[in-house]
Design an enzyme around this catalytic site. Structure first.
Site, PDB file in Angstrom:
ATOM      1  N   HIS A  57      -5.871 -18.233  -2.185  1.00  0.00           N
ATOM      2  CA  HIS A  57      -4.463 -17.937  -1.886  1.00  0.00           C
ATOM      3  C   HIS A  57      -3.690 -17.372  -3.062  1.00  0.00           C
ATOM      4  O   HIS A  57      -2.477 -17.166  -2.940  1.00  0.00           O
ATOM      5  CB  HIS A  57      -3.740 -19.193  -1.408  1.00  0.00           C
ATOM      6  CG  HIS A  57      -4.181 -19.688  -0.072  1.00  0.00           C
ATOM      7  ND1 HIS A  57      -3.594 -19.287   1.105  1.00  0.00           N
ATOM      8  CD2 HIS A  57      -5.173 -20.528   0.275  1.00  0.00           C
ATOM      9  CE1 HIS A  57      -4.195 -19.891   2.118  1.00  0.00           C
ATOM     10  NE2 HIS A  57      -5.172 -20.654   1.639  1.00  0.00           N
ATOM     11  N   LYS A  97       7.961 -13.717   9.077  1.00  0.00           N
ATOM     12  CA  LYS A  97       8.913 -14.464   9.913  1.00  0.00           C
ATOM     13  C   LYS A  97      10.257 -13.740   9.973  1.00  0.00           C
ATOM     14  O   LYS A  97      10.898 -13.674  11.019  1.00  0.00           O
ATOM     15  CB  LYS A  97       9.099 -15.883   9.360  1.00  0.00           C
ATOM     16  CG  LYS A  97       7.824 -16.721   9.431  1.00  0.00           C
ATOM     17  CD  LYS A  97       7.908 -17.952   8.535  1.00  0.00           C
ATOM     18  CE  LYS A  97       6.528 -18.516   8.255  1.00  0.00           C
ATOM     19  NZ  LYS A  97       6.531 -19.467   7.132  1.00  0.00           N
ATOM     20  N   THR A 114       4.376 -15.021   3.793  1.00  0.00           N
ATOM     21  CA  THR A 114       4.448 -15.226   5.240  1.00  0.00           C
ATOM     22  C   THR A 114       5.905 -15.227   5.684  1.00  0.00           C
ATOM     23  O   THR A 114       6.203 -14.920   6.834  1.00  0.00           O
ATOM     24  CB  THR A 114       3.771 -16.549   5.648  1.00  0.00           C
ATOM     25  OG1 THR A 114       4.197 -17.575   4.727  1.00  0.00           O
ATOM     26  CG2 THR A 114       2.268 -16.432   5.598  1.00  0.00           C
ATOM     27  N   LYS A 166      12.306 -18.733  -0.393  1.00  0.00           N
ATOM     28  CA  LYS A 166      10.921 -18.991  -0.766  1.00  0.00           C
ATOM     29  C   LYS A 166      10.946 -19.846  -2.026  1.00  0.00           C
ATOM     30  O   LYS A 166      12.013 -20.047  -2.604  1.00  0.00           O
ATOM     31  CB  LYS A 166      10.174 -17.683  -1.043  1.00  0.00           C
ATOM     32  CG  LYS A 166      10.926 -16.747  -2.028  1.00  0.00           C
ATOM     33  CD  LYS A 166      10.222 -15.409  -2.211  1.00  0.00           C
ATOM     34  CE  LYS A 166      10.444 -14.456  -1.071  1.00  0.00           C
ATOM     35  NZ  LYS A 166       9.236 -13.894  -0.515  1.00  0.00           N
ATOM     36  N   ARG A 167       9.796 -20.356  -2.452  1.00  0.00           N
ATOM     37  CA  ARG A 167       9.767 -21.087  -3.709  1.00  0.00           C
ATOM     38  C   ARG A 167      10.327 -20.210  -4.832  1.00  0.00           C
ATOM     39  O   ARG A 167      10.207 -18.979  -4.793  1.00  0.00           O
ATOM     40  CB  ARG A 167       8.335 -21.494  -4.063  1.00  0.00           C
ATOM     41  CG  ARG A 167       7.795 -22.610  -3.201  1.00  0.00           C
ATOM     42  CD  ARG A 167       8.563 -23.897  -3.429  1.00  0.00           C
ATOM     43  NE  ARG A 167       8.258 -24.482  -4.704  1.00  0.00           N
ATOM     44  CZ  ARG A 167       7.746 -25.700  -4.878  1.00  0.00           C
ATOM     45  NH1 ARG A 167       7.486 -26.467  -3.835  1.00  0.00           N
ATOM     46  NH2 ARG A 167       7.512 -26.164  -6.085  1.00  0.00           N
ATOM     47  N   LYS A 223       8.064 -14.011  -8.092  1.00  0.00           N
ATOM     48  CA  LYS A 223       8.749 -13.629  -6.858  1.00  0.00           C
ATOM     49  C   LYS A 223      10.074 -12.911  -7.163  1.00  0.00           C
ATOM     50  O   LYS A 223      10.679 -12.320  -6.291  1.00  0.00           O
ATOM     51  CB  LYS A 223       8.986 -14.852  -5.982  1.00  0.00           C
ATOM     52  CG  LYS A 223       7.677 -15.500  -5.468  1.00  0.00           C
ATOM     53  CD  LYS A 223       7.966 -16.741  -4.648  1.00  0.00           C
ATOM     54  CE  LYS A 223       6.711 -17.557  -4.319  1.00  0.00           C
ATOM     55  NZ  LYS A 223       5.934 -17.016  -3.189  1.00  0.00           N
TER      56      LYS A 223
END
Ligand code: GPK
Length: 808
Positions: free
Chosen positions: A351, A654, A650, A542-543, A548
């Site tokens: 992952h 969504k 992901t 998100k985290r 990110k």
């Protein structure tokens, strides 16, 4: 199931299971009564299928995962059973949504990886695959986040406090797990040389079962989570004869193992307890499979025909050595046979490529927790490396890289190498990521056996993330194309025909506005910030991670702020910037990024010069429950990781499924989302992964970008001026200094393309018909990203698994 039957069930359960008279029942009591009634129906399906599921020729998948993030069960189970409307009728006037909203969510995961496991259970159940999710029943899941003075504060998660109706304890299937100690050799009664493991501790794993019901499929899968308890009889008999307090201490010590989820996402903690957790749930699960295999009349020679085991990242990779130990030590199977069975049993999903997430355990620590496994790993490794030597004679560099033991300095056990050697298949989670797994992460394994590498692009369940979360859009879609799309997401394609239909567009915009109005209310209630539902909702949830790049988003916000300040009459599209996400408690930079977001929010939101053109909100405690309110309200989805760093993502799926347009890099599944929705319906910016690599190789100097771009320099200077930190010029220096000096994630290089791309978004949003058309097309083309598709690919290409009942 008619409303009358449900009404009677609710009344019965309020009476018999909850034990409260209706006249004084609280909303919590009603929640419980409804939940028991729903559970009854799920159990009915579970029991009815027992025979089918356990038929001797049925192969099962065991999904081993240290994390599961299912979200609250009630709403989703009502939807999957197809009884939401009748439940509403049965409650005549009472507020079902209020009751649904009372449920605590099981926060047994950190982020994407745990949520993916939960989506896959939903799809496995929906598609009637025989499956069990095995994991840990953490007493305390991921912490609740609150924000004090702009900083993240972690609060203990007490999800079990109100009781958990969805689980059933199964003490009769408890397993004993050994830990620590040493090994001994002995000769058995046939004169064979054997090894036994004398532990210095044992704990008992007690399973708690939660059946997960599929969508209108009549089928269930099991989520079996292990809880650690003390082995009491063992204490009294062998160790602490009569030592009551010693036994109590032992009890507390044992229960520690499943006490708390490690809150690090893609970051190693390296703690003994974490290794014990991993081994604990893996040992319980493997023993459970062996028990089932034998109970079904099979021999262990056929273990791999009865079970395929998916390793969700390397957290359960010790399973490879544990199955070997069981087969060889306990069941006296010859090594070669046991190894063949093991290799045919396991497959492994990677992952992440982030180096700090790749699990490795210092050899002394590993040996002191799992002395027998270390020996077994040495033997696996010896045989494996001998094979490698015959294929690549003299290539000692290759051998060192392939070895399960890292001997370059302090010695480590490399869990990814163990997973690779012990699996028949390894897969990445998006096309780009799977390529990088071959070329960057495991090039030597790829040389050895390229056929072992596969891709399965992640997917998400449309049931929870559209059907349940976005009833308005669901109704609108149903009205045009019927309701079969929820179990056949490719059918959303039929919406393309209406993308240019002005009436449909208006309905689409109305639904979005309703969803934004609802979220605006939640934002006001939870943060006090008032936002305008007609503004563009720009969302990054998100985290919190440097890769990110939430702080790139912040640089854009400050850019707009600066522009408005310079030109008070500037016309821009009004925007609401919404952030949500938790930071690992020990991750300093991530926590400082949260503080930065909140500080910028404070300054911007109260500055009259901004004329309410931009609002910034950090919504605390991002989790599955809150996500369900956020996705439906999004106009723009921020997927802005440095190319090559996000394995898949992901949330990107969504959000797009709920009609948001994406602004993103060519990273992870963004690449495939863009392919599906069409380049013209996606806001692309930034370096590609090859460009990023070349830039780094050529000696990247972030300062150059800053000095060459006055606007960017202004933004950095504004942060350093203390404007957002009540005059404190040092508070955010760790962030700005890192950006100017190292900038590992290339924000400086991507800043200008990002800001320009945001300007395109700004313009595009002004043409609401065109925007809405793009939004409809995004939804229409999301079929590929259903977890049903992903699970079918695993079943067909990796597990060789068949549904146990023909699909309807
Ligand atoms: C990957 F390695 C990890 C991890 O420890 N936790 C986690 O949530 C995520 N992930 C990736 O970061 C995402 O890109 C991916 O979509 C998700 O796993 C599911 O595959």
């Amino acid at each position: 199931m008619s409303p009358e039957i449900l009404k009677a069930a609710f009344a019965d359960n309020l009476n018999f299971a909850v034990g409260r008279p209706a006249e004084i029942a609280t909303p919590e009591d009603w929640y419980q009564a409804i939940a028991f009634s729903v559970r009854d129906r799920i159990m009915h399906r579970w029991v009815r299928q027992f025979e089918k599921r356990n038929a001797p020729d049925v192969r099962q998948v065991a999904y081993l995962s240290a994390e599961f993030l299912p979200g609250p069960h009630l709403g989703n189970s009502l939807l999957n059973l197809g009884i939401t409307d009748n439940a509403r009728k049965a409650l005549a006037g009472q507020d079902l949504d209020l009751y649904i909203g009372l449920e605590e969510e099981p926060g047994l995961g950190n982020g994407g990886l745990g949520r993916l496991a939960a989506c896959y259970l939903d799809s496995l159940a929906t598609l009637c695959y025989p499956a069990t999710g095995y994991g840990i029943r953490y007493e305390f899941g991921i912490f609740d986040q609150s924000i004090k003075d702009g900083w993240q504060v972690e609060v203990t998660d007490k999800w079990l406090l109100p009781g958990n109706i969805w689980e059933i304890k199964r003490p009769n299937f408890a397993q004993v797990v050994k830990i620590g100690g040493h090994t001994e050799t002995y000769t058995d009664e046939h004169g064979a040389f054997r090894v036994r493991w004398i532990p210095d501790r044992v704990v008992v794993g007690v399973p708690y079962d939660t059946p997960i019901v599929g969508y209108l499929s009549d089928s269930c899968v099991l989520l079996r989570l292990w809880s650690a308890e003390a082995a009491q009889s063992f204490d009294f008999a062998d160790f602490n004869r009569g030592d009551y307090y010693g036994a109590v201490e032992e009890k507390v010590f044992s229960e520690n193992i499943s006490k708390v989820l490690y809150p690090n996402d893609e970051q190693l903690e390296g703690k003994r307890l974490r290794l014990e957790q991993q081994y604990f749930f893996v040992a319980c699960s493997i023993k459970d499979m062996i028990r089932l295999c034998l109970r079904r009349g099979s021999t262990l020679e056929r273990f791999h025909e009865m079970f395929c085991v998916q390793l969700n990242d390397t957290h359960p990779a010790i399973a490879v050595a544990e199955l070997m130990r069981q087969l060889v030590d306990k069941y006296a199977m010859p090594w070669e046979r046991a190894w063949d069975i093991t290799r045919r049993t396991f497959s492994y999903t990677n992952h992440t490529l982030m180096p700090e997430a790749l699990e490795k355990w210092p050899l002394p620590l590993f040996g002191s927790v799992l002395p027998r496994h270390l020996e077994i790993i040495y033997e696996i490794n010896r045989r494996f490396l001998d094979e490698v030597r015959t294929r690549f004679p003299g290539d000692e560099g290759k051998i060192a890289r392939l070895s399960i033991i890292d001997e370059s300095g302090e010695k480590y056990v490399r869990m990814a190498n163990l997973a690779m050697v012990g699996s028949h298949t390894v897969n990445g989670v998006a096309a780009l990521h799977s390529e990088l797994v071959k070329t960057q992460l495991f090039p030597d394994f790829h040389d050895l056996d390229p056929k072992r590498f596969q891709n399965v692009t992640n997917g998400v369940t449309p049931r929870r993330f559209l059907g349940l979360s976005n009833p308005g859009l669901t109704r609108l879609i149903d009205g045009r194309i019927g309701d079969s799309w929820l179990s056949n997401l490719d059918r959303l394609r039929e919406l393309e025909a209406f993308a240019g239909d002005v009436g449909f567009q208006q309905d689409w915009m109305r639904v979005k506005l309703e969803n934004k109005t609802r979220l605006a209310r939640i934002i006001r209630d939870r943060t006090g910030v008032v936002v305008d539902p007609s503004s563009l909702f720009d969302i990054q949830v998100k985290r919190i991670h440097e890769y990110k790049r939430q702080h790139l988003n912040v640089l854009h916000i400050i850019t707009l702020y600066q522009r408005i300040k310079h030109d008070p009459r500037l016309q821009i599209t009004p925007r609401t910037f919404l952030f949500g996400g938790k930071a690992a408690p020990g991750y300093f930079m991530a926590k400082l990024i949260i503080k930065l977001i909140n500080s910028v929010a404070e300054t911007v939101n109260q500055d009259p010069a901004v004329r309410d053109l931009i609002k910034v909100v950090f919504l605390p405690d991002y989790n599955v429950k809150h996500a369900q309110n956020i996705y439906p309200a999004a106009d723009l989805s921020e997927q802005i990781s440095t190319a090559g760093k996000e394995a898949s993502g992901t949330g990107n799926m969504k959000l797009s499924l709920n009609g948001a347009l994406t602004i993103g890099t060519l990273d992870g599944a963004n690449v495939e989302i863009r392919e599906e929705v069409g380049a013209e319906n996606f806001f692309l910016f930034g370096l590609t992964c090859e460009q990023a690599a070349r830039l780094r190789a050529g000696g990247y100097n972030p300062g150059d970008y800053c000095h060459g771009d006055p606007e960017l320099r202004g933004v950095i200077e504004l942060i350093d001026s203390g404007l957002f930190s009540h005059g404190d010029r040092d508070l955010f220096r760790p962030i700005t200094a890192h950006l100017l000096e190292r900038d590992d994630y290339l924000l400086m290089a991507d800043y200008r393309p990002y800001v320009n791309c945001q300007q395109e978004v700004d313009h595009a949003y002004r043409d609401r018909h065109h925007w809405t058309r793009m939004s409809i097309l995004n939804v229409a083309r999301m079929g590929k990203f259903s977890s049903d598709r992903a699970v079918r690919e695993y079943a067909d290409n990796i597990w060789k698994l068949k549904p146990f009942a023909p699909e309807a």
